[in-house]
Design an enzyme around this catalytic site. Structure first.
Site, mmCIF file in Angstrom:
data_model
loop_
_atom_site.group_PDB
_atom_site.id
_atom_site.type_symbol
_atom_site.label_atom_id
_atom_site.label_comp_id
_atom_site.label_asym_id
_atom_site.label_seq_id
_atom_site.Cartn_x
_atom_site.Cartn_y
_atom_site.Cartn_z
ATOM 1 N N THR A 42 -38.191 23.560 -20.699
ATOM 2 C CA THR A 42 -38.870 23.113 -22.020
ATOM 3 C C THR A 42 -40.056 22.884 -21.818
ATOM 4 O O THR A 42 -40.753 22.712 -23.523
ATOM 5 C CB THR A 42 -37.487 21.022 -23.148
ATOM 6 N N ASN A 43 -40.727 22.702 -21.388
ATOM 7 C CA ASN A 43 -42.123 22.360 -21.265
ATOM 8 C C ASN A 43 -42.625 23.546 -21.477
ATOM 9 O O ASN A 43 -43.951 24.599 -22.071
ATOM 10 C CB ASN A 43 -42.502 22.255 -19.987
ATOM 11 N N MET A 99 -39.241 25.214 -9.001
ATOM 12 C CA MET A 99 -39.030 24.683 -7.611
ATOM 13 C C MET A 99 -39.433 25.657 -6.442
ATOM 14 O O MET A 99 -38.786 25.379 -5.454
ATOM 15 C CB MET A 99 -37.393 24.335 -7.406
ATOM 16 N N ILE A 108 -43.159 26.127 -3.608
ATOM 17 C CA ILE A 108 -44.328 25.551 -3.155
ATOM 18 C C ILE A 108 -45.016 27.454 -3.387
ATOM 19 O O ILE A 108 -44.599 28.563 -3.253
ATOM 20 C CB ILE A 108 -44.459 25.401 -1.386
ATOM 21 N N ASN A 160 -50.236 21.975 -12.612
ATOM 22 C CA ASN A 160 -48.136 21.930 -12.910
ATOM 23 C C ASN A 160 -48.231 20.607 -13.158
ATOM 24 O O ASN A 160 -49.279 19.651 -13.672
ATOM 25 C CB ASN A 160 -48.021 21.270 -11.021
ATOM 26 N N HIS A 174 -45.826 17.060 -13.314
ATOM 27 C CA HIS A 174 -44.448 16.317 -12.345
ATOM 28 C C HIS A 174 -44.207 14.659 -12.964
ATOM 29 O O HIS A 174 -44.810 13.854 -13.360
ATOM 30 C CB HIS A 174 -45.410 15.287 -10.521
#
Ligand code: GRF
Length: 187
Positions: free
Chosen positions: A15-16, A88, A90, A105, A107
């Protein structure tokens, strides 16, 4: 304005990603979403790449060669900025080296509090008064790196994990584009 050719990394709902694509249609928004990378072939977010005719790539991070595949494609699409949006995994040292201060990012907590998963559950358990989201530069640690901006709201007694998630996501849709505009207004 010359838009930065941007790759968005996703793993899930996207959605982002959808929101960033929509903002990128504005001439004054600093990014053009030129590539989408997902490490999950079933990620719902891939649909937004398809609908908007944005090239996308599905990677298998179990493949020892996947970093190379990512690098080759970032070059191929002339990518010079990266947004993680629910990715999801690193980010590897090599990518970080090539994209110094060019990977950000979002969060769903007020970092440095509640890094990692299950943020809403932990926020409630900890009886926090407020929560929100953080946009930050990415480094080789989980949900770490310099903070660009945060947005918060106050938690009320009726809130549960579902309402916190909903309220946080609404904030995210403002916070991520605003943080991007802030970054490039300093250039
Ligand atoms: C967002 O809450 C973001 O903060 C976190 O993962 C979630 C991704 O949601 N990193 P979506 O895939 O953009 O819908």
């Amino acid at each position: 304005m010359v838009k930065r050719r941007t790759c968005v990394f996703i793993s899930g709902q996207g959605t982002n990603l959808k929101n960033l694509i929509s903002h990128s249609r504005d001439n004054s928004f600093p990014l053009k979403i030129s590539l989408v990378i997902s490490n999950n072939k079933n990620a719902n977010g891939i649909i937004y790449a398809k609908i908007n005719k944005i090239p996308y790539l599905i990677i298998n991070t179990e493949n020892h060669n996947y970093e190379n595949i990512v690098s080759v494609n970032l070059k191929k699409y002339k990518i010079n900025f990266i947004c993680l949006a629910g990715y999801m995994k690193i980010i590897s040292g090599r990518l970080l080296k090539n994209f110094k201060k060019k990977i950000i990012n979002i969060h769903p907590s007020l970092l440095p509090k509640f890094k990692g998963l299950n943020t809403f559950k932990r926020v409630l358990k900890n009886k926090e008064v407020k929560t929100g989201c953080t946009v930050h530069y990415v480094n080789n640690k989980l949900d770490d790196g310099d903070i660009i901006s945060k947005k918060f709201f106050y938690i009320n007694s009726k809130d549960n994990e579902k309402t916190l998630k909903h309220k946080t996501q609404i904030l995210e849709y403002k916070a991520y584009p605003e943080a991007i505009i802030k970054i490039f207004s300093n250039y």
